[in-house]
Enzyme design. Sequence first.
Site, PDB file in Angstrom:
ATOM      1  CD  GLU A  50      -2.923  -1.350   0.422  1.00 32.99           C
ATOM      2  OE1 GLU A  50      -3.169  -0.411  -0.367  1.00 32.99           O
ATOM      3  OE2 GLU A  50      -3.549  -2.412   0.413  1.00 32.99           O
ATOM      4  CG  HIS A  92     -18.910  -3.107 -18.179  1.00 34.60           C
ATOM      5  ND1 HIS A  92     -18.325  -4.204 -18.770  1.00 34.60           N
ATOM      6  CD2 HIS A  92     -20.060  -2.866 -18.874  1.00 34.60           C
ATOM      7  CE1 HIS A  92     -19.104  -4.636 -19.770  1.00 34.60           C
ATOM      8  NE2 HIS A  92     -20.156  -3.842 -19.845  1.00 34.60           N
TER       9      HIS A  92
HETATM   10  P1  TMP Z   1      -5.829  -2.780  -2.325  1.00 33.73           P
HETATM   11  O1  TMP Z   1      -5.406  -2.239  -3.645  1.00 33.73           O
HETATM   12  O2  TMP Z   1      -4.724  -3.470  -1.592  1.00 33.73           O
HETATM   13  O3  TMP Z   1      -7.047  -3.620  -2.416  1.00 33.73           O
HETATM   14  O4  TMP Z   1      -6.178  -1.551  -1.364  1.00 33.73           O
HETATM   15  C1  TMP Z   1      -6.524  -0.304  -1.817  1.00 33.73           C
HETATM   16  C2  TMP Z   1      -6.958   0.568  -0.666  1.00 33.73           C
HETATM   17  O5  TMP Z   1      -7.170   1.891  -1.181  1.00 33.73           O
HETATM   18  C3  TMP Z   1      -8.288   0.173  -0.016  1.00 33.73           C
HETATM   19  O6  TMP Z   1      -8.223   0.392   1.390  1.00 33.73           O
HETATM   20  C4  TMP Z   1      -9.297   1.135  -0.586  1.00 33.73           C
HETATM   21  C5  TMP Z   1      -8.468   2.372  -0.839  1.00 33.73           C
HETATM   22  N1  TMP Z   1      -8.935   3.222  -1.936  1.00 33.73           N
HETATM   23  C6  TMP Z   1      -9.033   4.594  -1.703  1.00 33.73           C
HETATM   24  O7  TMP Z   1      -8.745   5.072  -0.608  1.00 33.73           O
HETATM   25  N2  TMP Z   1      -9.448   5.403  -2.733  1.00 33.73           N
HETATM   26  C7  TMP Z   1      -9.757   4.911  -3.970  1.00 33.73           C
HETATM   27  O8  TMP Z   1     -10.092   5.697  -4.872  1.00 33.73           O
HETATM   28  C8  TMP Z   1      -9.646   3.498  -4.189  1.00 33.73           C
HETATM   29  C9  TMP Z   1      -9.966   2.913  -5.540  1.00 33.73           C
HETATM   30  C10 TMP Z   1      -9.243   2.693  -3.133  1.00 33.73           C
HETATM   31 MG    MG Z   2      -3.520  -5.025  -1.152  1.00 36.87          MG
END
Ligand code: TMP
Ligand code: MG
Length: 191
Positions: free
Chosen positions: A89, A186
């Site tokens: 992250e 989509h």
């Molecule tokens: P991930 O890519 O490991 O699934 O986690 C992405 C994290 O980022 C998740 O906690 C959701 C967050 N997120 C945002 O804060 N803003 C966004 O626009 C998106 C798409 C995800």
């Molecule tokens: Mg992740």
Amino acid sequence: MNEYSKGLLWVISGPMFAGKTSELIRLYDRTIFANQKSIIVKPSLDNRYSDSEVATHDNRTRKSFIVNNIEELNEIVAKELPENVFIDEAQFFSSKILNVIDDLRKLGINVYCSLLNQTSEGHAFPFMDKKQDVSSLLVKADHIETFSAVCPVCGKNATKTYKIESSGNEVDVGGSNKYEPRCYEHWEPKK
Ligand code: TMP
Ligand code: MG
């Protein structure tokens, strides 16, 4: 030739639900099999699944250091002296992460980063201080792996993340309760 020098920067990029953290764990496990000293670090902002581990959406975990900011990452590296640092992250740190990674690389430490490349609006994900975004990290990489998920509407490759219900916040920690992967056709931008 397929070998990188020490001080490698390897970036894993893509939308949500694409397997980015799984890939980070796979690469971490390889270094452990190779008897290298490695650590995984993740920002405390992302407390979705665990307070002491990195976790994939299907709940595969590895112990990790949870840090409140990028300075804490430096302190851990100074104490642990790893050969490899894995950052999950990476978009959830301040833009100082760019300098910190440069410094680690100069010490010969390999850095692997997993990051969400775009917001649900389709912008390059800004670092938390909004001074720069993840594209500045991507251009520094020696190697980029771009992952896609599967669009639940049509089954094609999903390169975007769709926000199910608008919250008005660009930064909004969550999982499948708030987001879905989508193909370009989509997907619609929403924050
Ligand atoms: P991930 O890519 O490991 O699934 O986690 C992405 C994290 O980022 C998740 O906690 C959701 C967050 N997120 C945002 O804060 N803003 C966004 O626009 C998106 C798409 C995800
Ligand atoms: Mg992740």
